[in-house]
Design a protein around this motif. Structure first.
Motif: not given
Length: 112
Positions: A36-47, A49-53
Motif C-alpha cells: 500500500d502507499i505507506e509500505e511503498l513510502r517505507d520501501f522507496l529510497p528517501g521515503h 511524502a505521501k503527497a509526492t506519491i
C-alpha cells in the motif's frame, strides 16, 4: 537384548542420515508482493511524502493499481521502475549530445 538395542540404534542412525540427506535448505521467505502507499513510502529510497506519491500516480509516472479507492503497488514493478531511468554521467550525456549533433548534420546533408 543388547543386540536388539544395537539394531535399533543402527536403524535410528540410518533414518537420521536419510532425513539429513533429503532435507533441503529452507527457501527464503518471499518479500511481500503488494504494497500500500505507506509500505511503498517505507520501501522507496528517501521515503517521499505521501503527497509526492499521489502526485506520481495522478501523472501516471509510477506503476500502480487501484481497487475501489485504494492504491496498490507491485514490488517487482516498482523495482523495475526504480532501475528504469539511471542517472547518466557527464561523459555519457556529452557522447549522446555529440551523436545527436552528428546525426542532424548528416540529415541536413541528405536533404540539401
Amino acid at each position: 537384548m543388547p543386540q536388539a538395542i544395537a539394531t535399533l540404534q543402527e536403524t535410528v542412525d540410518r533414518l537420521e542420515a536419510k532425513l539429513n540427506s533429503n532435507s533441503s535448505p529452507t527457501p527464503p521467505t518471499p518479500a511481500k508482493e503488494w504494497m500500500d502507499i505507506e509500505e511503498l513510502r517505507d520501501f522507496l529510497p528517501g521515503h517521499p511524502a505521501k503527497a509526492t506519491i499521489y502526485g506520481w500516480t495522478s501523472k501516471k509516472t509510477i506503476p500502480f493499481y487501484k481497487k475501489d479507492k485504494t492504491i496498490y503497488f507491485n514490488r517487482t514493478e516498482i523495482e523495475a521502475w526504480l532501475r528504469d531511468e539511471p542517472v547518466r554521467c557527464d561523459a555519457e550525456l556529452e557522447a549522446e549530445a555529440l551523436a545527436y549533433v552528428e546525426r542532424k548534420k548528416q540529415e541536413r546533408r541528405k536533404s540539401a
